[in-house]
Design a protein around this motif. Structure first.
Motif, PDB file in Angstrom:
ATOM      1  N   SER A   1       0.829  -1.210   0.000  1.00 25.59           N
ATOM      2  CA  SER A   1       0.000   0.000   0.000  1.00 25.59           C
ATOM      3  C   SER A   1       0.864   1.259   0.000  1.00 25.59           C
ATOM      4  N   VAL A   2       1.994   1.212   0.676  1.00 22.00           N
ATOM      5  CA  VAL A   2       2.905   2.355   0.690  1.00 22.00           C
ATOM      6  C   VAL A   2       3.504   2.571  -0.702  1.00 22.00           C
ATOM      7  N   VAL A   3       3.867   1.492  -1.366  1.00 24.60           N
ATOM      8  CA  VAL A   3       4.426   1.592  -2.718  1.00 24.60           C
ATOM      9  C   VAL A   3       3.369   2.111  -3.693  1.00 24.60           C
ATOM     10  N   VAL A   4       2.159   1.628  -3.575  1.00 26.86           N
ATOM     11  CA  VAL A   4       1.090   2.056  -4.476  1.00 26.86           C
ATOM     12  C   VAL A   4       0.760   3.528  -4.242  1.00 26.86           C
ATOM     13  N   ALA A   5       0.715   3.945  -2.993  1.00 29.87           N
ATOM     14  CA  ALA A   5       0.397   5.349  -2.698  1.00 29.87           C
ATOM     15  C   ALA A   5       1.530   6.287  -3.106  1.00 29.87           C
ATOM     16  N   GLY A   6       2.757   5.931  -2.735  1.00 32.60           N
ATOM     17  CA  GLY A   6       3.884   6.818  -3.006  1.00 32.60           C
ATOM     18  C   GLY A   6       4.451   6.707  -4.403  1.00 32.60           C
ATOM     19  N   GLY A   7       4.632   5.486  -4.877  1.00 34.37           N
ATOM     20  CA  GLY A   7       5.263   5.290  -6.179  1.00 34.37           C
ATOM     21  C   GLY A   7       4.315   5.408  -7.349  1.00 34.37           C
ATOM     22  N   LEU A   8       3.107   4.910  -7.178  1.00 35.47           N
ATOM     23  CA  LEU A   8       2.133   4.954  -8.269  1.00 35.47           C
ATOM     24  C   LEU A   8       1.169   6.127  -8.141  1.00 35.47           C
ATOM     25  N   ARG A   9       1.151   6.741  -6.967  1.00 36.13           N
ATOM     26  CA  ARG A   9       0.254   7.863  -6.674  1.00 36.13           C
ATOM     27  C   ARG A   9      -1.212   7.492  -6.895  1.00 36.13           C
ATOM     28  N   ARG A  10      -1.547   6.313  -6.431  1.00 33.64           N
ATOM     29  CA  ARG A  10      -2.921   5.815  -6.483  1.00 33.64           C
ATOM     30  C   ARG A  10      -3.389   5.634  -5.044  1.00 33.64           C
ATOM     31  N   THR A  11      -4.023   6.645  -4.490  1.00 30.91           N
ATOM     32  CA  THR A  11      -4.350   6.619  -3.066  1.00 30.91           C
ATOM     33  C   THR A  11      -5.524   5.704  -2.742  1.00 30.91           C
ATOM     34  N   ARG A  12      -6.526   5.649  -3.579  1.00 31.40           N
ATOM     35  CA  ARG A  12      -7.666   4.789  -3.264  1.00 31.40           C
ATOM     36  C   ARG A  12      -7.289   3.311  -3.249  1.00 31.40           C
ATOM     37  N   PRO A  13      -6.622   2.803  -4.282  1.00 25.30           N
ATOM     38  CA  PRO A  13      -6.189   1.395  -4.182  1.00 25.30           C
ATOM     39  C   PRO A  13      -5.236   1.158  -3.005  1.00 25.30           C
ATOM     40  N   ALA A  14      -4.422   2.151  -2.681  1.00 26.11           N
ATOM     41  CA  ALA A  14      -3.509   2.014  -1.542  1.00 26.11           C
ATOM     42  C   ALA A  14      -4.287   1.876  -0.239  1.00 26.11           C
ATOM     43  N   TRP A  15      -5.350   2.660  -0.081  1.00 27.70           N
ATOM     44  CA  TRP A  15      -6.175   2.546   1.121  1.00 27.70           C
ATOM     45  C   TRP A  15      -6.867   1.196   1.176  1.00 27.70           C
ATOM     46  N   VAL A  16      -7.278   0.666   0.047  1.00 30.69           N
ATOM     47  CA  VAL A  16      -7.906  -0.664   0.020  1.00 30.69           C
ATOM     48  C   VAL A  16      -6.902  -1.731   0.449  1.00 30.69           C
ATOM     49  N   LEU A  17      -5.677  -1.650  -0.081  1.00 29.38           N
ATOM     50  CA  LEU A  17      -4.633  -2.612   0.315  1.00 29.38           C
ATOM     51  C   LEU A  17      -4.335  -2.501   1.808  1.00 29.38           C
ATOM     52  N   ALA A  18      -4.158  -1.272   2.283  1.00 37.68           N
ATOM     53  CA  ALA A  18      -3.836  -1.072   3.703  1.00 37.68           C
ATOM     54  C   ALA A  18      -4.986  -1.542   4.588  1.00 37.68           C
ATOM     55  N   GLY A  19      -6.204  -1.233   4.215  1.00 30.76           N
ATOM     56  CA  GLY A  19      -7.357  -1.665   4.997  1.00 30.76           C
ATOM     57  C   GLY A  19      -7.482  -3.176   5.041  1.00 30.76           C
ATOM     58  N   SER A  20      -7.218  -3.828   3.907  1.00 27.48           N
ATOM     59  CA  SER A  20      -7.275  -5.293   3.861  1.00 27.48           C
ATOM     60  C   SER A  20      -6.205  -5.914   4.748  1.00 27.48           C
ATOM     61  N   GLY A  21      -4.989  -5.380   4.678  1.00 31.85           N
ATOM     62  CA  GLY A  21      -3.915  -5.890   5.517  1.00 31.85           C
ATOM     63  C   GLY A  21      -4.191  -5.682   6.990  1.00 31.85           C
ATOM     64  N   LEU A  22      -4.696  -4.521   7.331  1.00 30.43           N
ATOM     65  CA  LEU A  22      -5.016  -4.230   8.725  1.00 30.43           C
ATOM     66  C   LEU A  22      -6.162  -5.110   9.231  1.00 30.43           C
ATOM     67  N   ALA A  23      -7.162  -5.334   8.388  1.00 32.13           N
ATOM     68  CA  ALA A  23      -8.287  -6.202   8.775  1.00 32.13           C
ATOM     69  C   ALA A  23      -7.810  -7.632   9.006  1.00 32.13           C
ATOM     70  N   LEU A  24      -6.929  -8.123   8.147  1.00 29.60           N
ATOM     71  CA  LEU A  24      -6.401  -9.478   8.302  1.00 29.60           C
ATOM     72  C   LEU A  24      -5.562  -9.606   9.570  1.00 29.60           C
ATOM     73  N   LEU A  25      -4.714  -8.622   9.832  1.00 33.20           N
ATOM     74  CA  LEU A  25      -3.917  -8.646  11.068  1.00 33.20           C
ATOM     75  C   LEU A  25      -4.800  -8.577  12.307  1.00 33.20           C
ATOM     76  N   THR A  26      -5.813  -7.732  12.267  1.00 36.13           N
ATOM     77  CA  THR A  26      -6.726  -7.615  13.405  1.00 36.13           C
ATOM     78  C   THR A  26      -7.490  -8.899  13.646  1.00 36.13           C
ATOM     79  N   ALA A  27      -7.985  -9.499  12.568  1.00 37.20           N
ATOM     80  CA  ALA A  27      -8.719 -10.765  12.705  1.00 37.20           C
ATOM     81  C   ALA A  27      -7.824 -11.856  13.266  1.00 37.20           C
ATOM     82  N   ALA A  28      -6.572 -11.915  12.815  1.00 34.28           N
ATOM     83  CA  ALA A  28      -5.640 -12.921  13.338  1.00 34.28           C
ATOM     84  C   ALA A  28      -5.380 -12.674  14.822  1.00 34.28           C
ATOM     85  N   PHE A  29      -5.221 -11.428  15.212  1.00 30.26           N
ATOM     86  CA  PHE A  29      -4.963 -11.087  16.607  1.00 30.26           C
ATOM     87  C   PHE A  29      -6.168 -11.459  17.489  1.00 30.26           C
ATOM     88  N   VAL A  30      -7.363 -11.160  17.010  1.00 30.16           N
ATOM     89  CA  VAL A  30      -8.569 -11.408  17.806  1.00 30.16           C
ATOM     90  C   VAL A  30      -8.823 -12.899  17.985  1.00 30.16           C
TER      91      VAL A  30
END
Length: 167
Positions: A136-165
């Motif tokens: 998500s950092v590469v997509v936001a910074g290198g590709l300058r595509r913020t919406r797909p970057a937020w989707v990637l980051a949100g998906s990763g965060l949701a997966l980490l949270t679900a694993a933790f819970v």
């Protein structure tokens, strides 16, 4: 006949800018895809045993001792054809404690086991969640595509949270 117009500095700059922009897009896109592929590759090492359990030995392990990196304990079979073992090895993680009882799948050809069930599946995909966050950092910074970057980051965060819970 119309004479050809000479190349001007403006059209030359525009062409070189387009080439550089395409090059940045190609390089950053390739890096983002490689990060995601590496995340899947790292996760699949454990996820294949947890997700594709047909024909594999399934059971429970009662953790009796833990070292620096691994824990051990006796294995009790739950699936048909599985044999009891006096000692199996499970990776020591935050979710594995001495005295705990966990459902597991035996990796073929040894006495190493991985957690099964929802917790095991989510834990197996944690490296992919990290790859989603990094991509998500590469997509936001290198590709300058913020919406797909937020989707990637949100998906990763949701997966980490679900694993933790679930752990």
């Amino acid at each position: 006949m119309i004479p050809a117009m000479p190349a001007t500095a403006t059209t030359s700059r525009q062409a070189s800018f387009a080439v550089v922009r395409f090059g940045r897009f190609a390089v950053m896109g390739t890096i983002a895809v490689l990060i995601l592929v590496a995340g899947v590759w790292a996760s699949w090492g454990s996820a294949q045993y947890v997700m594709l359990t047909k024909g594999r030995e399934r059971g429970t392990v009662a953790v009796t001792g833990c070292g620096a990196d691994t824990c051990t304990g006796p294995y009790t079979p739950l699936s048909a054809g599985s044999q009891a073992r006096g000692r199996v090895v499970i990776d020591r993680t935050v979710a594995v404690r001495k005295g705990g009882r966990y459902t597991v799948v035996i990796k073929p050809g040894g006495d190493e086991v991985v957690r099964s069930g929802t917790a095991g599946v989510l834990y197996a995909w944690v490296p992919f969640a990290g790859a989603l966050l990094l991509a998500s950092v590469v997509v936001a910074g290198g590709l300058r595509r913020t919406r797909p970057a937020w989707v990637l980051a949100g998906s990763g965060l949701a997966l980490l949270t679900a694993a933790f819970v679930t752990m």
